[in-house]
Design a protein around this motif. Structure first.
Motif, PDB file in Angstrom:
ATOM      1  N   ASP A  52     -71.781  30.241 -14.704  1.00  0.00           N
ATOM      2  CA  ASP A  52     -71.662  30.531 -16.131  1.00  0.00           C
ATOM      3  C   ASP A  52     -70.785  31.771 -16.321  1.00  0.00           C
ATOM      4  N   PRO A  53     -69.670  31.668 -17.055  1.00  0.00           N
ATOM      5  CA  PRO A  53     -68.794  32.831 -17.235  1.00  0.00           C
ATOM      6  C   PRO A  53     -69.499  33.992 -17.930  1.00  0.00           C
ATOM      7  N   ARG A  54     -70.482  33.693 -18.767  1.00  0.00           N
ATOM      8  CA  ARG A  54     -71.228  34.761 -19.429  1.00  0.00           C
ATOM      9  C   ARG A  54     -71.994  35.595 -18.418  1.00  0.00           C
ATOM     10  N   VAL A  55     -72.594  34.917 -17.459  1.00  0.00           N
ATOM     11  CA  VAL A  55     -73.345  35.643 -16.428  1.00  0.00           C
ATOM     12  C   VAL A  55     -72.391  36.415 -15.524  1.00  0.00           C
ATOM     13  N   GLN A  56     -71.220  35.857 -15.279  1.00  0.00           N
ATOM     14  CA  GLN A  56     -70.223  36.569 -14.479  1.00  0.00           C
ATOM     15  C   GLN A  56     -69.838  37.893 -15.145  1.00  0.00           C
ATOM     16  N   LEU A  57     -69.695  37.876 -16.461  1.00  0.00           N
ATOM     17  CA  LEU A  57     -69.341  39.107 -17.160  1.00  0.00           C
ATOM     18  C   LEU A  57     -70.524  40.069 -17.228  1.00  0.00           C
ATOM     19  N   ILE A  58     -71.726  39.542 -17.356  1.00  0.00           N
ATOM     20  CA  ILE A  58     -72.922  40.391 -17.333  1.00  0.00           C
ATOM     21  C   ILE A  58     -73.012  41.116 -16.000  1.00  0.00           C
ATOM     22  N   ALA A  59     -72.649  40.414 -14.913  1.00  0.00           N
ATOM     23  CA  ALA A  59     -72.680  41.021 -13.584  1.00  0.00           C
ATOM     24  C   ALA A  59     -71.740  42.207 -13.482  1.00  0.00           C
ATOM     25  N   HIS A  60     -70.675  42.212 -14.263  1.00  0.00           N
ATOM     26  CA  HIS A  60     -69.777  43.360 -14.296  1.00  0.00           C
ATOM     27  C   HIS A  60     -70.325  44.461 -15.207  1.00  0.00           C
ATOM     28  N   GLY A  61     -70.862  44.058 -16.358  1.00  0.00           N
ATOM     29  CA  GLY A  61     -71.431  45.047 -17.269  1.00  0.00           C
ATOM     30  C   GLY A  61     -72.537  45.853 -16.633  1.00  0.00           C
ATOM     31  N   LEU A  62     -73.260  45.216 -15.731  1.00  0.00           N
ATOM     32  CA  LEU A  62     -74.368  45.859 -15.030  1.00  0.00           C
ATOM     33  C   LEU A  62     -73.953  47.117 -14.274  1.00  0.00           C
ATOM     34  N   LEU A  63     -72.680  47.235 -13.951  1.00  0.00           N
ATOM     35  CA  LEU A  63     -72.190  48.377 -13.181  1.00  0.00           C
ATOM     36  C   LEU A  63     -71.894  49.593 -14.056  1.00  0.00           C
ATOM     37  N   ALA A  64     -71.990  49.446 -15.349  1.00  0.00           N
ATOM     38  CA  ALA A  64     -71.592  50.513 -16.263  1.00  0.00           C
ATOM     39  C   ALA A  64     -72.511  51.719 -16.182  1.00  0.00           C
ATOM     40  N   ALA A  65     -71.947  52.882 -16.523  1.00  0.00           N
ATOM     41  CA  ALA A  65     -72.750  54.105 -16.621  1.00  0.00           C
ATOM     42  C   ALA A  65     -73.810  53.913 -17.698  1.00  0.00           C
ATOM     43  N   ASN A  66     -74.979  54.524 -17.493  1.00  0.00           N
ATOM     44  CA  ASN A  66     -76.039  54.401 -18.478  1.00  0.00           C
ATOM     45  C   ASN A  66     -77.013  55.561 -18.351  1.00  0.00           C
ATOM     46  N   SER A  67     -77.637  55.880 -19.447  1.00  0.00           N
ATOM     47  CA  SER A  67     -78.509  57.043 -19.520  1.00  0.00           C
ATOM     48  C   SER A  67     -79.708  56.918 -18.587  1.00  0.00           C
ATOM     49  N   HIS A  68     -79.881  57.930 -17.721  1.00  0.00           N
ATOM     50  CA  HIS A  68     -81.006  58.019 -16.792  1.00  0.00           C
ATOM     51  C   HIS A  68     -81.081  56.840 -15.823  1.00  0.00           C
ATOM     52  N   ASN A  69     -79.992  56.091 -15.718  1.00  0.00           N
ATOM     53  CA  ASN A  69     -79.956  54.871 -14.909  1.00  0.00           C
ATOM     54  C   ASN A  69     -81.135  53.956 -15.231  1.00  0.00           C
ATOM     55  N   MET A  70     -81.472  53.876 -16.519  1.00  0.00           N
ATOM     56  CA  MET A  70     -82.546  52.982 -16.953  1.00  0.00           C
ATOM     57  C   MET A  70     -82.056  51.546 -17.095  1.00  0.00           C
ATOM     58  N   GLN A  71     -80.723  51.369 -17.205  1.00  0.00           N
ATOM     59  CA  GLN A  71     -80.141  50.035 -17.364  1.00  0.00           C
ATOM     60  C   GLN A  71     -80.842  49.290 -18.514  1.00  0.00           C
ATOM     61  N   PRO A  72     -80.757  49.865 -19.726  1.00  0.00           N
ATOM     62  CA  PRO A  72     -81.553  49.351 -20.860  1.00  0.00           C
ATOM     63  C   PRO A  72     -80.913  48.165 -21.573  1.00  0.00           C
ATOM     64  N   TRP A  73     -80.579  47.137 -20.799  1.00  0.00           N
ATOM     65  CA  TRP A  73     -79.844  45.998 -21.336  1.00  0.00           C
ATOM     66  C   TRP A  73     -80.654  44.715 -21.201  1.00  0.00           C
ATOM     67  N   LYS A  74     -80.614  43.937 -22.241  1.00  0.00           N
ATOM     68  CA  LYS A  74     -81.267  42.624 -22.226  1.00  0.00           C
ATOM     69  C   LYS A  74     -80.291  41.636 -22.857  1.00  0.00           C
ATOM     70  N   LEU A  75     -80.027  40.543 -22.182  1.00  0.00           N
ATOM     71  CA  LEU A  75     -79.050  39.561 -22.636  1.00  0.00           C
ATOM     72  C   LEU A  75     -79.719  38.235 -22.946  1.00  0.00           C
ATOM     73  N   ARG A  76     -79.298  37.625 -24.031  1.00  0.00           N
ATOM     74  CA  ARG A  76     -79.758  36.276 -24.368  1.00  0.00           C
ATOM     75  C   ARG A  76     -78.549  35.358 -24.456  1.00  0.00           C
ATOM     76  N   LEU A  77     -78.577  34.271 -23.699  1.00  0.00           N
ATOM     77  CA  LEU A  77     -77.496  33.291 -23.698  1.00  0.00           C
ATOM     78  C   LEU A  77     -77.751  32.259 -24.782  1.00  0.00           C
ATOM     79  N   ASP A  78     -76.748  32.040 -25.616  1.00  0.00           N
ATOM     80  CA  ASP A  78     -76.874  31.044 -26.681  1.00  0.00           C
ATOM     81  C   ASP A  78     -77.010  29.658 -26.048  1.00  0.00           C
TER      82      ASP A  78
END
Length: 396
Positions: A52-78
């Protein structure tokens, strides 16, 4: 062979055996032989396991800097459109003591989105990002609103793959807390960094005047002293500190010794000690180390960057995070590293004076300082930080 020589040799051998046993015990407690699964997402081909190309891009977003390394991201696929997804702020991954209004957490949504966008260019997907498609949060019911309203709707469309040079630097550590070289930032480097700001309602400033460097250094140290002097802040940090490889593989977010630039055998010996004797990592010792690190940083920083927004809306916070990601990658491309100094911008009562002073001095025309950033050439590389499995970010 004399009797005394035999005794001395026996003592030396016994001591050597004891030392070897001690080292083995520490390495075992540290989990030195465990595979560092928490580093798997940093592999350049990690995304290729997903169709899934959406998951491929999420896998890249996961590497981004984030506060306290909490990784406060939740994704929902349509479910109806295979090229649409939604980014939510994970309300279970907030830092309520140090980030009580979740400003830093919203900046982290922006860093994620920009990494996704840049990866999309490389993989042949244009990402149309609409921030807060259902409106901004209800601040009176913030957690519930985060769960109900997406921070962004991302719609992908097929496009010709583009070579964005910033892509190559997404796989490097985003933060370097070590001392920086004294070399001044060059006019060409400043120009390249300023080109990352494409938002009219954001301001990016690069400051290298001696007086500014001195003032920012003072802010960094004083705000660290304030924060580490508060029990609730130290307790919050302690809850997300991972003291060994077992914990890092289990949780895959938060702090660890790597963030302090500790690697190799030294890291495992320290991890083993802390695991076996947790009291060694006490509040006083941690505070002392943090203040010392802030003092070192203050004395070894040739320039600072400021990202300011005209207001402090949730949209502006996310946009500031997107700019911050571009700035990190452009800095890497220019041979520079960065570290955000978040303490003086935190919004709780004890930090109010420092927050007011820095805004009075550097945001006199109004607006909000979203990020204060150290900038310079590294004296040493820093290791990669923990990242969760991409599938852990995807919810139904």
């Amino acid at each position: 062979m004399s009797k005394g020589y035999k005794i001395t040799l026996t003592v030396i051998l016994s001591a050597a055996v004891l030392v070897a046993l001690l080292v083995l015990t520490l390495l075992t407690a540290s989990g030195a032989l465990k595979k560092a699964e928490y580093l798997d997402p940093w592999k350049r081909d990690y995304f290729e396991q997903f169709q899934d190309p959406r998951v491929q891009l999420i896998a890249h977003g996961l590497l981004a800097a984030n506060s306290h390394n909490m990784q406060p991201w939740k994704l929902r696929l349509d479910r109806k459109n295979p090229l649409v997804l939604y980014l939510y702020t994970d309300s279970e991954r907030l830092a309520p003591e140090s980030d009580p209004v979740a400003r830093q957490t919203l900046v982290s949504q922006g860093t994620f989105l920009e990494y996704m966008r840049i990866a999309g260019e490389r993989l042949g997907y244009a990402a149309d990002i609409k921030l807060f498609p259902d409106g901004e949060y209800d601040e009176q019911q913030l957690r519930e609103s985060m769960d109900q309203k997406p921070a962004a709707k991302i719609t992908l469309s097929r496009a010709t793959p583009q070579h964005n040079p910033l892509y190559e630097f997404m796989f490097l550590p985003d933060t370097n807390r070590m001392a920086y070289r004294p070399d001044a930032i060059t006019p060409d480097q400043i120009r390249r960094l300023k080109q990352t700001n494409t938002e009219e309602d954001l301001t990016l400033s690069i400051l290298s005047d001696k007086a500014d460097i001195g003032r920012f250094g003072v802010y960094g140290v004083e705000s660290t002293v304030i924060e580490t002097g508060l029990r609730r802040m130290n307790d919050e940090a302690a809850r997300i500190f991972r003291s060994n490889e077992y914990q890092k593989n289990q949780y895959r977010f938060g702090y660890s010794f790597e963030g302090q630039g500790v690697t190799g055998l030294k890291k495992h010996l320290l991890q083993g000690l802390i695991t076996l004797i947790p009291s060694m990592n006490n509040e006083e010792a941690s505070a002392k180390l943090a203040v010392q690190a802030a003092q070192t940083a203050a004395g070894h920083t040739p320039a600072y960057a400021l990202i300011l927004s005209k207001d402090n809306s949730r949209t502006s916070q996310v946009k500031a995070g997107m700019l911050y990601s571009r700035l990190i990658l452009a800095a890497h491309e220019a041979g520079l590293v960065m570290q955000p100094l978040s303490q003086a911008l935190e919004e709780y009562p004890e930090m109010r004076q420092a927050y007011s002073e820095i805004h009075k001095e550097y945001a006199s025309a109004g607006g909000t300082i979203q990020l204060l950033i150290r900038l310079g050439q590294p004296t040493q590389n820093t290791p990669l930080s923990m990242r969760r499995e991409v599938t852990d970010l995807i919810s139904e």
